[in-house]
Design an enzyme around this catalytic site. Sequence first.
Site, PDB file in Angstrom:
ATOM      1  N   ALA A  53      38.507  43.786  29.646  1.00 40.03           N
ATOM      2  CA  ALA A  53      38.053  44.774  28.001  1.00 40.03           C
ATOM      3  C   ALA A  53      39.444  45.573  28.546  1.00 40.03           C
ATOM      4  O   ALA A  53      40.195  45.338  30.017  1.00 40.03           O
ATOM      5  CB  ALA A  53      36.927  44.894  28.860  1.00 40.03           C
TER       6      ALA A  53
ATOM      7  N   GLY B 219      37.764  40.318  32.855  1.00 42.56           N
ATOM      8  CA  GLY B 219      37.272  39.833  31.468  1.00 42.56           C
ATOM      9  C   GLY B 219      37.870  39.141  31.252  1.00 42.56           C
ATOM     10  O   GLY B 219      38.235  37.707  30.452  1.00 42.56           O
TER      11      GLY B 219
ATOM     12  N   GLU C 237      37.605  35.930  33.592  1.00 44.92           N
ATOM     13  CA  GLU C 237      35.870  35.513  32.666  1.00 44.92           C
ATOM     14  C   GLU C 237      36.526  34.541  31.711  1.00 44.92           C
ATOM     15  O   GLU C 237      36.102  33.769  31.391  1.00 44.92           O
ATOM     16  CB  GLU C 237      35.427  36.613  32.441  1.00 44.92           C
ATOM     17  CG  GLU C 237      34.985  37.183  34.286  1.00 44.92           C
ATOM     18  CD  GLU C 237      34.352  38.481  33.459  1.00 44.92           C
ATOM     19  OE1 GLU C 237      34.304  39.200  32.715  1.00 44.92           O
ATOM     20  OE2 GLU C 237      33.168  39.044  33.945  1.00 44.92           O
TER      21      GLU C 237
ATOM     22  N   GLU D 269      36.556  44.332  38.201  1.00 43.10           N
ATOM     23  CA  GLU D 269      35.336  45.330  38.236  1.00 43.10           C
ATOM     24  C   GLU D 269      34.866  46.933  39.348  1.00 43.10           C
ATOM     25  O   GLU D 269      34.043  48.193  38.579  1.00 43.10           O
ATOM     26  CB  GLU D 269      34.249  45.363  36.788  1.00 43.10           C
ATOM     27  CG  GLU D 269      34.613  44.576  35.261  1.00 43.10           C
ATOM     28  CD  GLU D 269      34.886  42.948  35.970  1.00 43.10           C
ATOM     29  OE1 GLU D 269      35.525  42.577  37.354  1.00 43.10           O
ATOM     30  OE2 GLU D 269      35.563  42.050  34.542  1.00 43.10           O
TER      31      GLU D 269
HETATM   32  C1  HXC Z   1      43.825  48.957  28.968  1.00 37.44           C
HETATM   33  C2  HXC Z   1      45.348  48.897  30.853  1.00 37.44           C
HETATM   34  C3  HXC Z   1      44.842  47.276  31.389  1.00 37.44           C
HETATM   35  C4  HXC Z   1      43.137  47.014  30.890  1.00 37.44           C
HETATM   36  C5  HXC Z   1      46.769  47.620  31.595  1.00 37.44           C
HETATM   37  N1  HXC Z   1      46.785  47.892  30.925  1.00 37.44           N
HETATM   38  N2  HXC Z   1      45.918  47.110  32.097  1.00 37.44           N
HETATM   39  N3  HXC Z   1      45.147  49.078  29.421  1.00 37.44           N
HETATM   40  N4  HXC Z   1      43.024  47.987  29.699  1.00 37.44           N
HETATM   41  N5  HXC Z   1      42.210  46.508  31.433  1.00 37.44           N
HETATM   42  C6  HXC Z   1      47.750  48.977  30.930  1.00 37.44           C
HETATM   43  C7  HXC Z   1      47.817  49.696  31.519  1.00 37.44           C
HETATM   44  O1  HXC Z   1      47.090  51.338  30.996  1.00 37.44           O
HETATM   45  C8  HXC Z   1      49.128  50.632  31.236  1.00 37.44           C
HETATM   46  O2  HXC Z   1      49.174  51.009  29.929  1.00 37.44           O
HETATM   47  C9  HXC Z   1      49.971  49.220  30.963  1.00 37.44           C
HETATM   48  O3  HXC Z   1      49.069  48.478  30.465  1.00 37.44           O
HETATM   49  C10 HXC Z   1      50.738  48.278  32.377  1.00 37.44           C
HETATM   50  O4  HXC Z   1      49.985  48.674  32.992  1.00 37.44           O
HETATM   51  P1  HXC Z   1      50.506  49.245  34.635  1.00 37.44           P
HETATM   52  O5  HXC Z   1      48.873  49.406  35.132  1.00 37.44           O
HETATM   53  O6  HXC Z   1      51.217  49.997  34.415  1.00 37.44           O
HETATM   54  O7  HXC Z   1      51.015  47.953  34.269  1.00 37.44           O
HETATM   55  P2  HXC Z   1      51.064  47.515  36.878  1.00 37.44           P
HETATM   56  O8  HXC Z   1      51.674  48.629  37.115  1.00 37.44           O
HETATM   57  O9  HXC Z   1      52.289  46.023  36.752  1.00 37.44           O
HETATM   58  O10 HXC Z   1      49.797  47.026  37.229  1.00 37.44           O
HETATM   59  C11 HXC Z   1      48.875  45.835  36.138  1.00 37.44           C
HETATM   60  C12 HXC Z   1      47.482  45.695  36.849  1.00 37.44           C
HETATM   61  C13 HXC Z   1      47.469  46.532  36.578  1.00 37.44           C
HETATM   62  C14 HXC Z   1      47.380  45.434  38.038  1.00 37.44           C
HETATM   63  C15 HXC Z   1      47.103  44.738  36.014  1.00 37.44           C
HETATM   64  O11 HXC Z   1      47.191  47.025  34.775  1.00 37.44           O
HETATM   65  C16 HXC Z   1      45.451  47.006  36.155  1.00 37.44           C
HETATM   66  O12 HXC Z   1      44.520  46.825  37.483  1.00 37.44           O
HETATM   67  N6  HXC Z   1      44.635  46.354  34.821  1.00 37.44           N
HETATM   68  C17 HXC Z   1      42.909  46.691  35.066  1.00 37.44           C
HETATM   69  C18 HXC Z   1      42.327  45.710  35.636  1.00 37.44           C
HETATM   70  C19 HXC Z   1      40.986  45.460  35.538  1.00 37.44           C
HETATM   71  O13 HXC Z   1      40.430  46.709  36.000  1.00 37.44           O
HETATM   72  N7  HXC Z   1      39.717  44.790  34.409  1.00 37.44           N
HETATM   73  C20 HXC Z   1      39.251  45.078  34.108  1.00 37.44           C
HETATM   74  C21 HXC Z   1      38.617  45.477  33.077  1.00 37.44           C
HETATM   75  S1  HXC Z   1      37.307  45.790  33.326  1.00 37.44           S
HETATM   76  P3  HXC Z   1      50.233  52.717  30.051  1.00 37.44           P
HETATM   77  O14 HXC Z   1      50.042  53.621  28.802  1.00 37.44           O
HETATM   78  O15 HXC Z   1      50.412  53.054  31.233  1.00 37.44           O
HETATM   79  O16 HXC Z   1      51.906  51.931  30.144  1.00 37.44           O
HETATM   80  C22 HXC Z   1      36.749  43.744  31.837  1.00 37.44           C
HETATM   81  C23 HXC Z   1      35.115  43.964  31.933  1.00 37.44           C
HETATM   82  C24 HXC Z   1      34.676  42.791  31.168  1.00 37.44           C
HETATM   83  O17 HXC Z   1      37.791  43.467  32.314  1.00 37.44           O
HETATM   84  C25 HXC Z   1      33.352  42.827  30.531  1.00 37.44           C
HETATM   85  C26 HXC Z   1      33.262  43.378  29.651  1.00 37.44           C
HETATM   86  C27 HXC Z   1      31.477  43.225  29.030  1.00 37.44           C
END
Ligand code: HXC
Length: 261
Positions: free
Chosen positions: A66, A112, A115, A135
């Site tokens: 998400a 997500g 999922e 998460e």
């Molecule tokens: C918003 C995101 C994002 C996300 C990545 N980005 N994932 N933005 N939401 N889920 C953005 C980063 O902020 C960054 O923006 C750009 O994408 C590139 O990401 P980097 O982190 O710089 O790349 P990298 O170092 O290669 O790492 C990739 C990654 C990491 C491992 C995928 O981005 C990451 O850990 N993302 C978050 C994953 C996460 O926690 N997902 C769960 C979300 S909660 P900028 O502006 O800096 O370029 C969820 C809940 C679901 O999913 C249920 C809801 C009801």
Amino acid sequence: MEFNQITLEMGDGWTLLTINRPTVMNALNQETLREIEQALDQVEAQKKTGALILAGAGEKAFVAGADISELRQLQSASDAERLASWGQRLFSRLEEMPIPVIMAVNGYALGGGFELALSGDILLASERAQFGLPEIHLGVMPGYGGTQRLVRLVGKNTAKYYAMTGERMDADTALQLGIVQKVVPSADLLQEAKGLAAQLTAQAPIALRYIKQTINQGIETDLRTGLQLEASSFGLLFHTQDRMEGMNAFLEKRKPSFRGE
Ligand code: HXC
């Protein structure tokens, strides 16, 4: 229909829905969920789609979860619950679609995004794919079905391990755990998915639909009820033209030509 967050492409025996927000690793915001819903409306209305493929745009991610900047702005428990329920409904709709849904996971499938992948019928992964439920690192938990669908595939403690640690697994681990059905080189992933879609499209569509439905419903019930479901679905297929065609073709030593009737 014009989309901003996804693309929808139709080919011979397949429809490809690509989540297209590569600058944020294809993270799902609410507009993306809405557009996926609209795309599914189109796919269902069009009726002749054989199989649906979901993929993520770019080299790095399927879907990294998400959109965290949107999640951070949610004001209340009920807003968060509403969002989770909406995503769950959408993913359940994918899971229950009457056609096969293939997930082509080309990179990060996190939160997500994992999922979403879990709501598909068949998961193909590139060698670069990474799956995880991070998460917990955000102080929350899976909300789009992760605690429920992962456990059904891998069992209770393995599901707890990944959801509680947030540790990622690579494509081979996902294959060993039975989450992924095939791992292919990144460059071949989409071709492989389209080939599989075309292969499924050539099968008897009503039988495919009943197989999907019977397995989905059966896993939610006890064995005895599941076996009744199976016998009743098996019986219903004997009304179809396709079963005559399939059996005739075998006995006449030719390839069947199924029409979904
Ligand atoms: C918003 C995101 C994002 C996300 C990545 N980005 N994932 N933005 N939401 N889920 C953005 C980063 O902020 C960054 O923006 C750009 O994408 C590139 O990401 P980097 O982190 O710089 O790349 P990298 O170092 O290669 O790492 C990739 C990654 C990491 C491992 C995928 O981005 C990451 O850990 N993302 C978050 C994953 C996460 O926690 N997902 C769960 C979300 S909660 P900028 O502006 O800096 O370029 C969820 C809940 C679901 O999913 C249920 C809801 C009801």
